[in-house]
Design a protein around this motif. Structure first.
Motif, PDB file in Angstrom:
ATOM      1  N   GLU A 281      -3.133   0.191   0.001  1.00 11.75           N
ATOM      2  CA  GLU A 281      -3.574   1.214  -0.746  1.00 11.75           C
ATOM      3  C   GLU A 281      -5.063   1.663  -0.381  1.00 11.75           C
ATOM      4  O   GLU A 281      -5.944   0.904   0.008  1.00 11.75           O
TER       5      GLU A 281
ATOM      6  N   ASN B 224      -2.302   7.848  -2.086  1.00  5.81           N
ATOM      7  CA  ASN B 224      -3.302   6.830  -1.679  1.00  5.81           C
ATOM      8  C   ASN B 224      -2.402   5.775  -1.203  1.00  5.81           C
ATOM      9  O   ASN B 224      -3.228   4.503  -0.815  1.00  5.81           O
TER      10      ASN B 224
ATOM     11  N   TYR C 215     -12.058  -0.884   6.601  1.00  2.23           N
ATOM     12  CA  TYR C 215     -13.209   0.133   6.877  1.00  2.23           C
ATOM     13  C   TYR C 215     -12.659   1.259   8.084  1.00  2.23           C
ATOM     14  O   TYR C 215     -12.702   0.815   8.924  1.00  2.23           O
TER      15      TYR C 215
ATOM     16  N   TYR D  25      -6.232   9.907   6.581  1.00  2.00           N
ATOM     17  CA  TYR D  25      -6.440   8.731   7.144  1.00  2.00           C
ATOM     18  C   TYR D  25      -6.030   8.396   8.516  1.00  2.00           C
ATOM     19  O   TYR D  25      -6.060   7.103   8.748  1.00  2.00           O
TER      20      TYR D  25
ATOM     21  N   ILE E 275      -8.725   2.728  -1.602  1.00  2.00           N
ATOM     22  CA  ILE E 275      -9.533   3.303  -2.578  1.00  2.00           C
ATOM     23  C   ILE E 275     -10.862   3.640  -2.150  1.00  2.00           C
ATOM     24  O   ILE E 275     -11.623   2.815  -1.261  1.00  2.00           O
ATOM     25  N   ASP E 276     -11.233   4.719  -2.542  1.00  2.85           N
ATOM     26  CA  ASP E 276     -12.661   5.022  -2.195  1.00  2.85           C
ATOM     27  C   ASP E 276     -13.015   4.998  -0.446  1.00  2.85           C
ATOM     28  O   ASP E 276     -13.856   4.346  -0.031  1.00  2.85           O
ATOM     29  N   ASP E 277     -11.904   5.301   0.294  1.00  5.18           N
ATOM     30  CA  ASP E 277     -11.968   5.690   1.631  1.00  5.18           C
ATOM     31  C   ASP E 277     -12.014   4.050   2.430  1.00  5.18           C
ATOM     32  O   ASP E 277     -12.656   3.811   3.318  1.00  5.18           O
ATOM     33  N   VAL E 278     -11.475   3.116   1.591  1.00  2.00           N
ATOM     34  CA  VAL E 278     -11.397   1.793   1.919  1.00  2.00           C
ATOM     35  C   VAL E 278      -9.698   1.307   2.206  1.00  2.00           C
ATOM     36  O   VAL E 278      -9.120   1.874   0.770  1.00  2.00           O
TER      37      VAL E 278
ATOM     38  N   HIS F 196      -6.874  -1.193   1.657  1.00  2.00           N
ATOM     39  CA  HIS F 196      -6.648  -2.708   1.184  1.00  2.00           C
ATOM     40  C   HIS F 196      -5.214  -2.686   1.550  1.00  2.00           C
ATOM     41  O   HIS F 196      -4.151  -2.280   1.108  1.00  2.00           O
TER      42      HIS F 196
END
Length: 119
Positions: free
Chosen positions: A102, A87, A116, A46, A104-107, A109
């Motif tokens: 968090e 995550n 992004y 990340y 979630i699916d490489d996004v 939040h």
């Protein structure tokens, strides 16, 4: 008991506090991470730049466990440290507030916003 590590840390903080730019003891303490923790963060998937869809907020997760967030034309609006566990991401801002997020699916939040990965 050997007080040399405590004395060295106190000397470091005192020396940094007397430099031209003001620095808090909290910022110094947060910047001092074990080499194992730094290595873990540096290799984390990340690490990098995360941006809101409109590009107004840009948050860079640095490999040393620090982050730098720009808002609009205000560069480095927020800075602090972060830690990723699975995550989940936890932030400790240099001004004293904490927040989490968090992935979630490489996004990302975080704080009611969606970031992004910048490619």
């Amino acid at each position: 008991m050997n007080n040399l590590p405590k004395l060295a840390a106190a000397t470091l903080v005192a020396g940094l506090a007397s430099a031209d730019a003001p620095i808090s003891r909290q910022a110094v303490a947060e910047d001092v991470m074990s080499s194992e923790a730094q290595s873990k963060q540096a290799d984390h998937p990340y690490v990098g730049m995360w941006v809101t869809e409109d590009g107004r907020i840009r948050q860079e997760l640095l490999p040393n466990g620090r982050y730098d967030e720009a808002r609009g034309n205000r560069k480095s609006a927020y800075q602090g440290r972060y830690e990723v566990t699975g995550n989940q991401i936890d932030y400790w801002d240099d001004t004293g507030f904490t927040v989490d997020g968090e992935f979630i699916d490489d996004v990302l939040h975080h704080g009611g916003m969606v970031f992004y990965r910048e490619r």
